[in-house]
Design an enzyme around this catalytic site. Structure first.
Site, PDB file in Angstrom:
ATOM      1  N   THR A  16      21.828  34.962  15.524  1.00 13.41           N
ATOM      2  CA  THR A  16      21.215  33.688  15.383  1.00 13.41           C
ATOM      3  C   THR A  16      19.817  33.940  14.904  1.00 13.41           C
ATOM      4  O   THR A  16      19.011  34.908  15.485  1.00 13.41           O
ATOM      5  CB  THR A  16      20.937  32.448  16.489  1.00 13.41           C
ATOM      6  OG1 THR A  16      20.053  31.653  16.293  1.00 13.41           O
ATOM      7  CG2 THR A  16      20.587  33.176  17.820  1.00 13.41           C
ATOM      8  N   ILE A  17      19.335  33.417  13.662  1.00  6.96           N
ATOM      9  CA  ILE A  17      18.019  33.622  13.362  1.00  6.96           C
ATOM     10  C   ILE A  17      16.937  33.013  14.101  1.00  6.96           C
ATOM     11  O   ILE A  17      16.000  33.500  14.250  1.00  6.96           O
ATOM     12  CB  ILE A  17      17.856  33.135  11.906  1.00  6.96           C
ATOM     13  CG1 ILE A  17      17.716  31.744  11.859  1.00  6.96           C
ATOM     14  CG2 ILE A  17      18.895  33.653  10.915  1.00  6.96           C
ATOM     15  CD1 ILE A  17      17.311  30.972  10.530  1.00  6.96           C
ATOM     16  N   ASP A  18      17.227  32.184  15.143  1.00  5.24           N
ATOM     17  CA  ASP A  18      16.522  31.441  15.840  1.00  5.24           C
ATOM     18  C   ASP A  18      15.967  32.485  17.104  1.00  5.24           C
ATOM     19  O   ASP A  18      15.018  32.045  17.743  1.00  5.24           O
ATOM     20  CB  ASP A  18      17.000  30.119  16.623  1.00  5.24           C
ATOM     21  CG  ASP A  18      17.077  28.988  15.495  1.00  5.24           C
ATOM     22  OD1 ASP A  18      16.222  29.157  14.627  1.00  5.24           O
ATOM     23  OD2 ASP A  18      17.765  28.206  15.780  1.00  5.24           O
ATOM     24  N   GLY A  46      13.931  26.437  13.435  1.00  2.84           N
ATOM     25  CA  GLY A  46      13.660  26.312  14.989  1.00  2.84           C
ATOM     26  C   GLY A  46      14.089  24.972  15.652  1.00  2.84           C
ATOM     27  O   GLY A  46      13.067  24.200  15.844  1.00  2.84           O
ATOM     28  N   ARG A  63      32.280  25.349  12.208  1.00  2.00           N
ATOM     29  CA  ARG A  63      31.809  24.802  13.644  1.00  2.00           C
ATOM     30  C   ARG A  63      32.838  24.376  14.725  1.00  2.00           C
ATOM     31  O   ARG A  63      32.456  23.438  15.455  1.00  2.00           O
ATOM     32  CB  ARG A  63      30.423  23.920  13.574  1.00  2.00           C
ATOM     33  CG  ARG A  63      29.301  24.574  12.741  1.00  2.00           C
ATOM     34  CD  ARG A  63      27.955  23.652  12.677  1.00  2.00           C
ATOM     35  NE  ARG A  63      26.923  24.042  11.934  1.00  2.00           N
ATOM     36  CZ  ARG A  63      26.222  24.991  12.284  1.00  2.00           C
ATOM     37  NH1 ARG A  63      26.109  25.441  13.527  1.00  2.00           N
ATOM     38  NH2 ARG A  63      25.088  25.328  11.708  1.00  2.00           N
ATOM     39  N   HIS A 107      17.290  26.692   4.150  1.00  4.01           N
ATOM     40  CA  HIS A 107      18.286  27.662   4.313  1.00  4.01           C
ATOM     41  C   HIS A 107      17.804  28.899   3.621  1.00  4.01           C
ATOM     42  O   HIS A 107      18.687  29.977   4.161  1.00  4.01           O
ATOM     43  CB  HIS A 107      19.488  27.155   3.837  1.00  4.01           C
ATOM     44  CG  HIS A 107      20.098  26.126   4.787  1.00  4.01           C
ATOM     45  ND1 HIS A 107      19.868  24.755   4.713  1.00  4.01           N
ATOM     46  CD2 HIS A 107      21.204  26.396   5.704  1.00  4.01           C
ATOM     47  CE1 HIS A 107      20.424  24.115   5.459  1.00  4.01           C
ATOM     48  NE2 HIS A 107      21.172  24.773   6.076  1.00  4.01           N
ATOM     49  N   VAL A 108      16.964  29.201   2.935  1.00  3.69           N
ATOM     50  CA  VAL A 108      16.401  30.304   2.319  1.00  3.69           C
ATOM     51  C   VAL A 108      16.122  31.442   3.383  1.00  3.69           C
ATOM     52  O   VAL A 108      16.455  32.684   3.311  1.00  3.69           O
ATOM     53  CB  VAL A 108      15.040  30.081   1.681  1.00  3.69           C
ATOM     54  CG1 VAL A 108      14.500  31.376   1.269  1.00  3.69           C
ATOM     55  CG2 VAL A 108      15.272  29.002   0.727  1.00  3.69           C
ATOM     56  N   GLN A 109      15.812  30.796   4.765  1.00  6.12           N
ATOM     57  CA  GLN A 109      15.582  31.845   5.778  1.00  6.12           C
ATOM     58  C   GLN A 109      16.630  32.671   6.367  1.00  6.12           C
ATOM     59  O   GLN A 109      16.682  33.491   6.882  1.00  6.12           O
ATOM     60  CB  GLN A 109      14.839  31.105   7.199  1.00  6.12           C
ATOM     61  CG  GLN A 109      13.704  30.438   6.697  1.00  6.12           C
ATOM     62  CD  GLN A 109      13.223  29.255   7.553  1.00  6.12           C
ATOM     63  OE1 GLN A 109      12.750  29.374   8.486  1.00  6.12           O
ATOM     64  NE2 GLN A 109      13.527  27.837   7.193  1.00  6.12           N
ATOM     65  N   ARG A 110      17.936  32.128   6.058  1.00  8.88           N
ATOM     66  CA  ARG A 110      19.124  32.877   6.603  1.00  8.88           C
ATOM     67  C   ARG A 110      20.001  33.287   5.795  1.00  8.88           C
ATOM     68  O   ARG A 110      21.052  33.635   5.867  1.00  8.88           O
ATOM     69  CB  ARG A 110      19.808  31.837   7.765  1.00  8.88           C
ATOM     70  CG  ARG A 110      20.417  30.631   7.312  1.00  8.88           C
ATOM     71  CD  ARG A 110      21.039  29.883   8.219  1.00  8.88           C
ATOM     72  NE  ARG A 110      22.027  28.658   7.833  1.00  8.88           N
ATOM     73  CZ  ARG A 110      22.511  27.914   8.786  1.00  8.88           C
ATOM     74  NH1 ARG A 110      21.960  27.782   9.927  1.00  8.88           N
ATOM     75  NH2 ARG A 110      23.266  26.899   8.325  1.00  8.88           N
ATOM     76  N   GLU A 140      11.054  23.108  12.706  1.00 15.48           N
ATOM     77  CA  GLU A 140      11.452  21.872  12.357  1.00 15.48           C
ATOM     78  C   GLU A 140      11.691  21.058  13.715  1.00 15.48           C
ATOM     79  O   GLU A 140      11.762  19.703  13.547  1.00 15.48           O
ATOM     80  CB  GLU A 140      13.058  22.044  11.731  1.00 15.48           C
ATOM     81  CG  GLU A 140      13.819  22.908  12.518  1.00 15.48           C
ATOM     82  CD  GLU A 140      15.344  23.332  11.949  1.00 15.48           C
ATOM     83  OE1 GLU A 140      15.385  22.752  10.643  1.00 15.48           O
ATOM     84  OE2 GLU A 140      15.805  23.913  12.664  1.00 15.48           O
TER      85      GLU A 140
END
Length: 354
Positions: A133-135, A178, A80, A281-284, A230
């Site tokens: 981005t997953i968002d 999110g 980052r 973090h499982v989501q990404r 979140e």
């Protein structure tokens, strides 16, 4: 490292910044392979902007990208790092671009990385952006790659949690990613048949949520699934200021578990056993879906085509079923929040408004 360049070839540098995301490797692969068609060679820049500051690069060949299409994460690593945090670092970036003969950069990232790319482009460095981005919160593109994978993972989790919720007559709260937008929560909540969906764009009160779930129990439905992003906020307690020690290196709030808070309140309010699952973090992580592999590939090819055309300072985007491009400035000027009409649809199929 010593990087040998073939005479007459131009060099593309590719980097991935910000959080990891399924589909990053598909973009890298596409950039390398599309580059062959335009006589570009490709340098992989390790660990985002930090690699360009440190001169940490590696040649990417057809062999380098063989087999990476289905892999999650990024073979280049990420960080980052802000490339404009100080003058000395930016001077190193300028030096290394010249040193390695980089004709243009492909910058793959979300809002933070692409905002930095916009600012770097204003300093005269040729580059194009690729939204990930997953968002799904980048403006100007209908979808970002990584989003479909995240929604698929969350939907499967909701499907699995339904069985235990129904068997034990429980409320199960599912907390998903999110920070500022609720695209994952709303989309997966609709797909998974959630009974309440709470997103950052629409503040909620405990009274509203409890009233909705109580109506289900009174109608004989003895279990419920609640999906909460979140970054969702309770209207009845406001949004308290976040101290510095509860922020990450980018200044983002470190969330402490809105799902757990909600679960305790629901159990107290309704007297129904409540369990909380935080997917985190499982989501990404893991392998991207077929849709994300194809979209990421299309984005990578389009980025190379923009470089070939000398059309810099742009971000590739999906609009309808067509890959196009928009200025980086327009892409990062505001987040893409949930469409109110989509939210209303979600509230309708979960049993009415809030």
């Amino acid at each position: 490292m010593n990087v040998r360049r073939e005479e007459g070839l131009k060099t593309i540098g590719v980097l991935t910044g910000g959080g990891d995301c399924p589909g990053l490797n598909a973009v890298i692969r596409a950039v390398v392979r599309a580059g062959f068609a335009y006589d570009f060679e490709t340098l992989g820049i390790r660990n985002g902007w930090l690699g360009l500051i440190d001169g940490d690069v590696e040649p990417l060949t057809d062999f380098s990208v063989s087999g990476i299409l289905p892999k999650g994460g990024t073979i280049l690593g990420t960080s980052r790092t802000n490339p404009l945090a100080n003058t000395a670092d930016f001077q190193k970036i300028q030096h290394n671009i010249k040193k390695y003969g980089i004709h243009a950069l492909v910058v793959i990232g979300g809002d933070g990385t692409l905002s930095a790319a916009r600012d770097v482009a204003k300093q005269g460095i040729p580059l194009v952006g690729v939204p990930k981005t997953i968002d799904n919160d980048i403006s100007g593109t209908d979808v970002t790659f990584g989003f479909d994978t995240a929604v698929s993972i969350v939907t499967e989790a909701i499907d699995r949690l339904h069985t235990t919720a129904e068997s034990h007559h429980r409320i199960i709260v599912v907390e998903v990613m999110g920070r500022n937008v609720g695209w994952i929560a709303l989309t997966a909540g609709i797909a998974g048949g959630a009974d309440a969906i709470l997103i950052p764009e629409v503040h909620f009160t405990m009274d509203e949520v409890c009233r909705k779930l109580r109506a289900r129990y009174e109608a004989g439905k003895k279990f419920s699934i609640v999906v909460i992003a979140e970054g969702a906020h309770r209207e009845d307690i406001g949004v308290p200021p976040v101290p510095e020690h509860d922020r990450d290196e980018c200044g983002h709030e470190k969330f402490v578990g809105v799902g757990n808070m909600l679960g305790k309140e629901l159990e107290r309010c309704l007297g129904v056993e409540t369990r909380v699952t935080t997917l985190g973090h499982v989501q990404r992580g893991g392998s991207p879906t077929a849709y994300d592999r194809v979209l990421a590939t299309r984005f990578g090819v389009a980025a190379v085509e923009l470089i070939h055309a000398g059309d810099f300072g742009k971000m590739v985007a999906l609009q309808g079923n067509r890959i196009t491009s928009i200025t980086l400035e327009s892409a990062v000027q505001q987040l893409k929040t949930v469409d109110p009409a989509f939210y209303e649809l979600g509230m309708m199929v979960t049993g009415g408004k809030k």
